[in-house]
Design a protein around this motif. Sequence first.
Motif, PDB file in Angstrom:
ATOM      1  N   GLY A  26      -6.067  37.476 -21.231  1.00 26.71           N
ATOM      2  CA  GLY A  26      -6.342  36.519 -22.308  1.00 26.71           C
ATOM      3  C   GLY A  26      -6.785  35.178 -21.751  1.00 26.71           C
ATOM      4  O   GLY A  26      -7.720  34.553 -22.274  1.00 26.71           O
ATOM      5  N   ARG A  40     -10.292  35.496 -20.511  1.00 24.44           N
ATOM      6  CA  ARG A  40     -11.240  35.565 -21.632  1.00 24.44           C
ATOM      7  C   ARG A  40     -11.467  34.180 -22.202  1.00 24.44           C
ATOM      8  O   ARG A  40     -12.603  33.744 -22.407  1.00 24.44           O
ATOM      9  CB  ARG A  40     -10.639  36.510 -22.687  1.00 24.44           C
ATOM     10  N   GLN A  41     -10.351  33.485 -22.472  1.00 27.09           N
ATOM     11  CA  GLN A  41     -10.448  32.145 -23.070  1.00 27.09           C
ATOM     12  C   GLN A  41     -11.227  31.195 -22.176  1.00 27.09           C
ATOM     13  O   GLN A  41     -12.015  30.387 -22.650  1.00 27.09           O
ATOM     14  CB  GLN A  41      -9.036  31.574 -23.252  1.00 27.09           C
ATOM     15  N   GLY A  94      -8.945  44.606 -29.025  1.00 22.56           N
ATOM     16  CA  GLY A  94      -8.381  43.509 -29.806  1.00 22.56           C
ATOM     17  C   GLY A  94      -6.874  43.384 -29.704  1.00 22.56           C
ATOM     18  O   GLY A  94      -6.284  42.509 -30.337  1.00 22.56           O
ATOM     19  N   TYR A  95      -6.241  44.239 -28.934  1.00 17.85           N
ATOM     20  CA  TYR A  95      -4.778  44.171 -28.845  1.00 17.85           C
ATOM     21  C   TYR A  95      -4.364  43.170 -27.783  1.00 17.85           C
ATOM     22  O   TYR A  95      -5.008  43.019 -26.750  1.00 17.85           O
ATOM     23  CB  TYR A  95      -4.195  45.549 -28.513  1.00 17.85           C
ATOM     24  N   TYR A  96      -3.237  42.507 -28.046  1.00 15.59           N
ATOM     25  CA  TYR A  96      -2.704  41.530 -27.086  1.00 15.59           C
ATOM     26  C   TYR A  96      -1.193  41.484 -27.247  1.00 15.59           C
ATOM     27  O   TYR A  96      -0.688  41.236 -28.345  1.00 15.59           O
ATOM     28  CB  TYR A  96      -3.303  40.149 -27.373  1.00 15.59           C
ATOM     29  N   HIS A  97      -0.475  41.787 -26.192  1.00 16.35           N
ATOM     30  CA  HIS A  97       0.986  41.688 -26.261  1.00 16.35           C
ATOM     31  C   HIS A  97       1.414  40.373 -25.607  1.00 16.35           C
ATOM     32  O   HIS A  97       1.136  40.149 -24.425  1.00 16.35           O
ATOM     33  CB  HIS A  97       1.656  42.864 -25.542  1.00 16.35           C
ATOM     34  N   PRO A  98       2.100  39.516 -26.361  1.00 14.99           N
ATOM     35  CA  PRO A  98       2.400  38.180 -25.825  1.00 14.99           C
ATOM     36  C   PRO A  98       3.398  38.164 -24.674  1.00 14.99           C
ATOM     37  O   PRO A  98       3.538  37.142 -24.004  1.00 14.99           O
ATOM     38  CB  PRO A  98       2.982  37.438 -27.040  1.00 14.99           C
ATOM     39  N   ARG A  99       4.112  39.264 -24.439  1.00 17.07           N
ATOM     40  CA  ARG A  99       5.061  39.268 -23.318  1.00 17.07           C
ATOM     41  C   ARG A  99       4.636  40.220 -22.196  1.00 17.07           C
ATOM     42  O   ARG A  99       5.416  40.513 -21.298  1.00 17.07           O
ATOM     43  CB  ARG A  99       6.472  39.609 -23.816  1.00 17.07           C
TER      44      ARG A  99
END
Lengths: 385, 234
Positions: free
Chosen positions: B100, B103-104, B87-92
């Motif tokens: 992501g 996945r989307q 569930g972790y996602y780093h935007p940079r």
Amino acid sequence: MIGPNGSGKTSLILALQRLRSLARLPLRNPPHREADERIADAPSAGLAACATWPPHKEADGRVADGRIADGHIADGPEISWHFTPPFDGVMAVMRCVSETECDFLDVVPLPSGAGRGDWPKLRVALAGIRCYVLDHRALASRSLSREGAELKGDGANLATVLAALQLHAPGAFDELREALCRILPEYDDLQWAFANDGTVELQLRLADSGGLVAAEHLSQGTLYLLGLLALAYDPTPPPVVCIEEIDRGFHPRLLRDVRDVLYRLSYPEASGLKRAPVQVIATTHSPFMLDLFGEHPEEVVLAEKHGEAAQFSRLSDRKDLTDVLDGGGLGDMWYAGILGGVPQECATQESAPPFETDKTDRSDQSDQTDQPDQSDERGEADNLP
Amino acid sequence: MPAPMKIGIISESPADEMAVRVLVEAVLGVDVKLVQPSLRARGWPSVAQVLPAVIRHLHFNTDAAGLVVVVDADDSVVHTAGHEREGYYHPRCRVCQLRGIFRQTTKRLPAARGRDRLLRCVGVAVPAVEGWYLCGRDHGVTEHAWTDGQTSGRMPYTRAQLKMRVYGTDRPSLAHEIECAMREVQRHRRDTRRLENDFPGFESMAKDLRDWKTRLATTASLAKSASLALAKPA
């Protein structure tokens, strides 16, 4: 060189052509006895231009910097040209009788630098400036076999130039052929058809069938590529080459090869060549082309028009360039208007001032903004796309 | 001899594409065949922008088994083990961003061309693919050296310096770039462990590829069972 239409890109190239023309004539104030001797081994002359308006004229006819005003000439604008070594000790000043007519050339020795007494050599180098607006019809035309010394401005003698290259510099020609066939793999050779009237026509051989395609049936982009290759693989290219619309006719994916061709001219050592570098001044309106200079913004000059004045600025002078490029490629940022150099639109006639290039240190201002600290690790499940 | 696996590779230059293909084959242990026309992006963020359309194109219009995406990290946040948490996602972080997008894009796609979905493989070269090319030749060039530099504020090298070391110039022609890239990746053709060790961005790419093998083997096994079941008389 990038910028909107009418921003002065072509005018700068025309000014260079004018400099070349004026350099052939006697100087208005010769710095020393001029020698008309021709020097076979002319050194390369890198250029930088600066256009200025004359200083304020005093009531007694003296101009503010102490020089005596010289009739109409002192009232017109000036374009001063600076040179890279071995001529960095000389400045050439084109003096204009009006905003459109520059009829006089002065050569001014500078306090320091080399070549102060070498006007004859510099003159020969300036005579080597070449400007190209390649035309696909001219490139495809038959040319006389005696016209092969140097590519014409529109490329009209391409066939003879390439035939002469094969004859006189077969090694360079083989490299050219290899580059052409790598970039356009549908072809595997260049050939010529010689006619009884003394003309020669270029043909490309199809790799699959061996069929020959005459120049008149080649695509525009193929012809432009051949023209650029003829320039880049010339063993003795001109010292300064100006090319209008360098991206014209090329698929965006081929622009990398076009850039490589330009780099072969201007960075010959990177291609294993030992000749002097060529100063290339090329214009483009392609964001894709601009993207290819993201790692070398110092090679990009932005032309902008403010009122009737054209302003040229090096992209690398922009203080916030690194931050700007963090958001995307150069091409996207240019198109977006962030870099400037875009056409004015009716709704936005009030143009913004040119970008900040002063020495103000704004590095600490970012701390005062409301921007989130992006270096923080964040974005747990609620940020998950 | 197994049939070549059909895949797509999207990268920033033809040189990268050719080198990545060699590395993919080294990890998978099979030849790969690329979809035509070849896919290309104009660097970051162009890759992220075109990726959803590329995924949909490959899923519906080709029989590619998977898509390999390789980009340079440049100055972005480097992917770490901490980013792998559920569930972790780093935007940079570009690995997190690309995953992501996969996945989307894939989660609502219906099955097509005999497969549920296009397999995903993401590789991010830190700071640039030239780092991978120097692996095993220049011992000071590792992902760890770069992240240490980011922490200390003293970068061990610049991207331009890496180019100089690989190509001998920071303005290589495309032909020279391809020649050098292909020469350098030959070191890893038979064994990618050194590259995986020195560059976790490549290691995560290799893990994705090994996961492909598992998934494809499972799919093949299920298909075989299904066909046997159908063939069995009632």
